[in-house]
Design a protein around this motif. Structure first.
Motif, short mmCIF file in Angstrom:
data_model
loop_
_atom_site.label_atom_id
_atom_site.label_comp_id
_atom_site.label_asym_id
_atom_site.label_seq_id
_atom_site.Cartn_x
_atom_site.Cartn_y
_atom_site.Cartn_z
N MET A 1 0.82 -1.20 0.00
CA MET A 1 0.00 0.00 0.00
C MET A 1 0.86 1.26 0.00
SD MET A 1 -3.38 0.82 0.14
CE MET A 1 -4.25 -0.50 0.92
N SER A 2 1.95 1.26 0.78
CA SER A 2 2.79 2.46 0.83
C SER A 2 3.56 2.65 -0.48
CB SER A 2 3.75 2.40 2.02
OG SER A 2 4.67 1.35 1.87
N ILE A 3 3.85 1.57 -1.20
CA ILE A 3 4.51 1.71 -2.50
C ILE A 3 3.58 2.43 -3.46
CG2 ILE A 3 5.38 0.46 -4.52
CD1 ILE A 3 6.48 -1.65 -2.56
N LEU A 4 2.31 2.06 -3.46
CA LEU A 4 1.33 2.72 -4.31
C LEU A 4 1.16 4.19 -3.89
CD1 LEU A 4 -0.73 2.68 -6.57
CD2 LEU A 4 -2.38 1.71 -4.97
N ALA A 5 1.09 4.44 -2.61
CA ALA A 5 0.96 5.81 -2.12
C ALA A 5 2.15 6.66 -2.55
CB ALA A 5 0.84 5.82 -0.59
N ASN A 6 3.36 6.13 -2.37
CA ASN A 6 4.56 6.88 -2.77
C ASN A 6 4.63 7.06 -4.29
OD1 ASN A 6 5.50 7.40 -0.20
ND2 ASN A 6 6.71 5.53 -0.12
N SER A 7 4.14 6.09 -5.03
CA SER A 7 4.10 6.22 -6.49
C SER A 7 3.16 7.34 -6.90
CB SER A 7 3.66 4.91 -7.14
OG SER A 7 4.59 3.89 -6.87
N LEU A 8 2.04 7.46 -6.21
CA LEU A 8 1.10 8.54 -6.51
C LEU A 8 1.66 9.90 -6.10
CD1 LEU A 8 -2.19 6.70 -5.54
CD2 LEU A 8 -1.58 7.53 -7.82
N VAL A 9 2.42 9.95 -5.01
CA VAL A 9 3.09 11.19 -4.63
C VAL A 9 4.09 11.58 -5.72
CG1 VAL A 9 4.68 12.26 -2.97
CG2 VAL A 9 2.79 10.86 -2.15
N ALA A 10 4.87 10.61 -6.18
CA ALA A 10 5.85 10.87 -7.24
C ALA A 10 5.14 11.32 -8.53
CB ALA A 10 6.71 9.64 -7.50
N LEU A 11 4.04 10.67 -8.88
CA LEU A 11 3.28 11.07 -10.07
C LEU A 11 2.79 12.51 -9.94
CD1 LEU A 11 1.79 10.49 -12.75
CD2 LEU A 11 -0.12 9.65 -11.36
N THR A 12 2.29 12.86 -8.78
CA THR A 12 1.82 14.23 -8.55
C THR A 12 2.98 15.22 -8.72
OG1 THR A 12 0.13 13.40 -7.02
CG2 THR A 12 0.66 15.75 -6.90
N ALA A 13 4.14 14.87 -8.19
CA ALA A 13 5.32 15.74 -8.33
C ALA A 13 5.72 15.88 -9.80
CB ALA A 13 6.48 15.20 -7.50
N ILE A 14 5.73 14.78 -10.53
CA ILE A 14 6.11 14.81 -11.94
C ILE A 14 5.12 15.66 -12.74
CG2 ILE A 14 6.31 13.37 -14.02
CD1 ILE A 14 7.46 11.18 -12.06
N LEU A 15 3.84 15.51 -12.44
CA LEU A 15 2.84 16.34 -13.12
C LEU A 15 3.09 17.83 -12.87
CD1 LEU A 15 -0.43 14.31 -12.47
CD2 LEU A 15 0.66 14.75 -14.69
N HIS A 16 3.50 18.17 -11.65
CA HIS A 16 3.75 19.57 -11.34
C HIS A 16 5.02 20.09 -12.02
CE1 HIS A 16 0.29 19.29 -8.84
NE2 HIS A 16 0.33 20.60 -8.74
N ILE A 17 5.97 19.22 -12.26
CA ILE A 17 7.11 19.62 -13.09
C ILE A 17 6.62 19.91 -14.51
CG2 ILE A 17 9.26 18.81 -14.16
CD1 ILE A 17 9.63 19.60 -11.24
N GLY A 18 5.71 19.07 -15.00
CA GLY A 18 5.11 19.32 -16.31
C GLY A 18 4.37 20.63 -16.37
N PHE A 19 3.60 20.95 -15.31
CA PHE A 19 2.90 22.23 -15.27
C PHE A 19 3.90 23.38 -15.27
CE2 PHE A 19 -0.48 19.86 -12.58
CZ PHE A 19 -1.03 19.28 -13.72
N LEU A 20 5.00 23.23 -14.53
CA LEU A 20 6.06 24.25 -14.53
C LEU A 20 6.55 24.50 -15.94
CD1 LEU A 20 9.11 24.62 -12.24
CD2 LEU A 20 9.45 24.37 -14.66
N VAL A 21 6.86 23.45 -16.67
CA VAL A 21 7.39 23.59 -18.03
C VAL A 21 6.35 24.26 -18.93
CG1 VAL A 21 8.14 22.29 -20.08
CG2 VAL A 21 9.01 21.67 -17.81
N LEU A 22 5.11 23.80 -18.85
CA LEU A 22 4.06 24.41 -19.67
C LEU A 22 3.88 25.90 -19.36
CD1 LEU A 22 1.33 21.62 -19.65
CD2 LEU A 22 2.38 22.62 -21.68
N GLU A 23 3.85 26.24 -18.09
CA GLU A 23 3.56 27.62 -17.71
C GLU A 23 4.76 28.56 -17.82
OE1 GLU A 23 -0.08 26.39 -14.70
OE2 GLU A 23 1.89 26.81 -13.85
N MET A 24 5.94 28.05 -17.59
CA MET A 24 7.11 28.93 -17.64
C MET A 24 7.76 29.00 -19.03
SD MET A 24 9.02 28.39 -13.99
CE MET A 24 9.86 29.97 -14.07
#
Length: 121
Positions: A1-24
């Motif tokens: 369960m914690s592996i899935l939770a950490n994977s979702l945290v990492a996915l959220t972080a990666i998406l926000h890097i994508g938003f950074l690239v799109l917006e900046m």
């Protein structure tokens, strides 16, 4: 369960890097215009504001990545909860002020991560 939770945290972080690239960096480019459904004139008039938003998304991503490596684990958990709640609040505001799909795109992974973190605890 914690592996899935950490994977979702990492996915959220990666998406926000994508938003950074799109917006900046891509805000006034064809990809940014398409994603954000703007005219070149709208994008040009708002590019400084978008870059500021992108920078904040980068801070959220940095905090989420930090939460994955922080020690002790209890501190990492506190960081995950804090930064994920920040993402959810931003998504709720974006859904209310800009477009409802923001809640799904930005908030969905963070909400799922929060759910699995709470289930794993």
């Amino acid at each position: 369960m914690s592996i899935l939770a950490n994977s979702l945290v990492a996915l959220t972080a990666i998406l926000h890097i994508g938003f950074l690239v799109l917006e900046m960096f891509l805000w006034t480019k064809p990809q940014g215009l398409k994603v954000f459904r703007m005219s070149p004139q709208q994008a040009e008039a708002t590019k400084v504001l978008a870059a500021n938003q992108g920078l904040y998304n980068g801070f959220l991503a940095a905090g989420l990545f930090w939460s994955l490596v922080a020690t002790p684990p209890e501190f990492g958990l506190q960081l995950k909860l804090f930064f994920l709640v920040c993402v959810v609040v931003a998504a709720i505001y974006g859904a209310w002020s800009v477009h409802p799909r923001i809640l799904l795109v930005q908030g969905g992974p963070a909400i799922a991560a929060l759910l699995f973190i709470l289930l794993a605890s």
